[in-house]
Design an enzyme around this catalytic site. Structure first.
Site, mmCIF file in Angstrom:
data_model
loop_
_atom_site.group_PDB
_atom_site.id
_atom_site.type_symbol
_atom_site.label_atom_id
_atom_site.label_comp_id
_atom_site.label_asym_id
_atom_site.label_seq_id
_atom_site.Cartn_x
_atom_site.Cartn_y
_atom_site.Cartn_z
ATOM 1 N N LYS A 121 0.676 -1.174 -0.026
ATOM 2 C CA LYS A 121 -0.089 -0.178 0.053
ATOM 3 C C LYS A 121 0.800 1.147 -0.066
ATOM 4 C CE LYS A 121 -2.269 -1.202 3.914
ATOM 5 N NZ LYS A 121 -1.814 -2.611 4.163
ATOM 6 N N THR A 122 1.790 1.307 0.840
ATOM 7 C CA THR A 122 2.478 2.686 0.967
ATOM 8 C C THR A 122 3.233 2.830 -0.084
ATOM 9 O OG1 THR A 122 2.666 2.200 3.467
ATOM 10 C CG2 THR A 122 4.421 3.703 2.189
ATOM 11 N N GLU A 165 -3.565 6.137 1.689
ATOM 12 C CA GLU A 165 -3.335 4.512 1.841
ATOM 13 C C GLU A 165 -4.569 4.103 2.828
ATOM 14 O OE1 GLU A 165 -0.029 2.043 4.645
ATOM 15 O OE2 GLU A 165 0.627 3.688 3.240
#
Length: 464
Positions: A121-122, A165
């Protein structure tokens, strides 16, 4: 576009303001003009960056830190019920707002891209933030890690796009109403909150169901959990589904990933045309993240060739295969990987980058519950390294579990043929690595805890 401060967020107090998710929201509110305050356990670069934006940050937690005129108290799922500032909020009848609700309020009126998945995600959120900024679209973004270029995890932009995110760990991603949702992968994790894969699927289905009518789901075509989720949501009439990956049936097909040292060259087939661009991090895992970002941008109407060029400007996120430095011919790299799939992806990427060099790993397990459920798989992943040092478990928000120690990982690693050394004193790791490393080796510090602090110490010890 809506960039005003929600009324309840005009004078927010953040408990644990220095955390990755909390600090991002606090920064955006401060940039929008809110009177931000909060507390954190210790001083940090993040705390200093918040003060530079005008926020009041107290060190330690005490009832007196909460101002009488606070409009709300913002908490994450990690804040315990007995926190003195939380108790004081109850006495003053100050509304308590979960971090996810605060973030959702900041997205209101904007074209939101929410990036979800068990891992990646990051990186993917960061790639989008960098590319959209490079294209002059001035997005707002909230990320779980600091971008290497801007050096921050969040920013209020004047454009109409908000990239966030979306955290599945506590189901908080169900609060968002994105125009584009990205699902990178779906795997069993966060064992304190999910008892089965069925619960995970249900949670992700709810997240996907929140995409605005006419919006788009960008989802992996190769990862089994994502494929299953796609089957479950295909019948949502108002949802456009775009798949990406190496599968021949993918809408955005990854044709080739060519390693170039610590970078990769990616070729995709999109709308019948081949498109090639560079990703400044190694490995197929990160290449797929970039393709997910590309597909999401195209879903918003941004030309693919412009996005591809802009994605090449991404230089990484702190703690995502971040080069910390080199000493005596030994490169030290830092990885946030803590789930077996993430570990395997980063170790394979580094193995590809290492060529004939040795790969030495310093791994710190994260959470007792995760180690209990996935310790065997973590150990098996470490077999990809030439030699590993395994530290004690970093507890984070958890209390110890009887019988759950790093030995679960070490035993599994040895059974898989790995060379592993248990080190209980973290401060002794630089000496241990200095005794192992030789010119040309790669040292990877790995884990979601404070193992990241060891990189500079290892470099200093190697230099001496």
């Amino acid at each position: 576009m809506a960039s005003a401060i929600p009324t309840a967020m005009e004078r927010p107090h953040f408990i644990g303001i220095g955390g990755a998710g909390m600090s991002g929201i606090a920064k955006i509110l401060a940039q929008r003009g809110a009177k931000v305050a909060g507390s954190d356990a210790k001083e940090s670069a993040t705390v200093e960056s918040l003060r530079a934006l005008g926020a009041t940050v107290h060190i330690g937690h005490a009832a007196g830190h909460l101002a009488d005129d606070a409009s709300c108290v913002v908490v994450s799922s990690a804040i315990r019920a007995d926190n003195p500032e939380l108790a004081r909020a109850a006495e003053l009848s100050v509304p308590v707002v979960h971090r996810s609700d605060a973030l959702a309020s900041l997205m209101g009126g904007l074209r939101a891209i929410a990036v979800a998945g068990t891992h990646g995600k990051t990186t993917t959120t960061s790639m989008l933030a960098v590319a959209l900024t490079e294209l002059g679209l001035d997005p707002s973004y909230a990320i779980g890690g600091d971008l290497e270029g801007p050096g921050t995890n969040a920013r209020h932009g004047e454009g109409d796009i908000f990239v966030a995110e979306a955290d599945e760990s506590d189901r908080s991603f169900q609060k968002y109403d994105p125009e584009v949702a990205i699902v990178l992968n779906v795997e069993l994790d966060h064992h304190a909150n999910y008892a089965s894969m069925d619960e995970i699927y249900d949670s992700f289905e709810t997240f996907v169901g929140k995409v605005v009518p006419g919006g788009t789901l960008v989802i992996a075509a190769d990862q089994p959990g994502a494929v299953e989720l796609t089957k479950r949501v295909r019948d949502l009439s108002s949802l456009k589904v775009v798949t990406y990956g190496e599968s021949e049936t993918a809408d955005v097909r990854v044709h080739k990933v060519t390693p170039r040292g610590l970078t990769s060259e990616v070729t995709v087939l999109l709308n019948g045309k081949f498109l090639t661009f560079t990703v400044s991090v190694p490995g197929r895992h990160y290449a797929h993240n970039a393709v997910a970002a590309l597909a999401a941008g195209v879903a918003l109407g941004i030309p693919a060739h412009n996005l591809a060029s802009a994605l090449g400007k991404y230089t990484g996120v702190k703690r995502r295969l971040q080069l910390k430095g080199e000493a005596k011919g030994v490169q030290v790299i830092d990885s946030y990987a803590h789930h077996p799939t993430e570990m395997t992806a980063d170790l394979e990427a580094m193995r590809g980058a290492a060529s004939d060099a040795r790969l030495l790993v310093v791994f710190q397990p994260h959470l007792f519950s995760r180690t209990q459920e996935l310790g065997k798989e973590m150990g098996e992943a470490l077999a990809l390294a030439d030699s590993s040092v395994v530290l004690d478990i970093y507890p984070a928000r958890e209390d110890p579990l009887p019988g759950v120690t790093s030995a679960l990982i070490i035993d599994a690693a040895k059974a898989a043929g790995a060379t592993v050394t248990a080190v209980h004193d973290k401060d002794s790791v630089p000496d241990v690595i200095a005794g192992m490393a030789a010119p040309g080796d790669l040292v990877l510090t790995m884990g979601a805890g404070d193992v990241t602090d060891l990189g500079p110490a290892i470099l200093a010890r190697l230099s001496n």
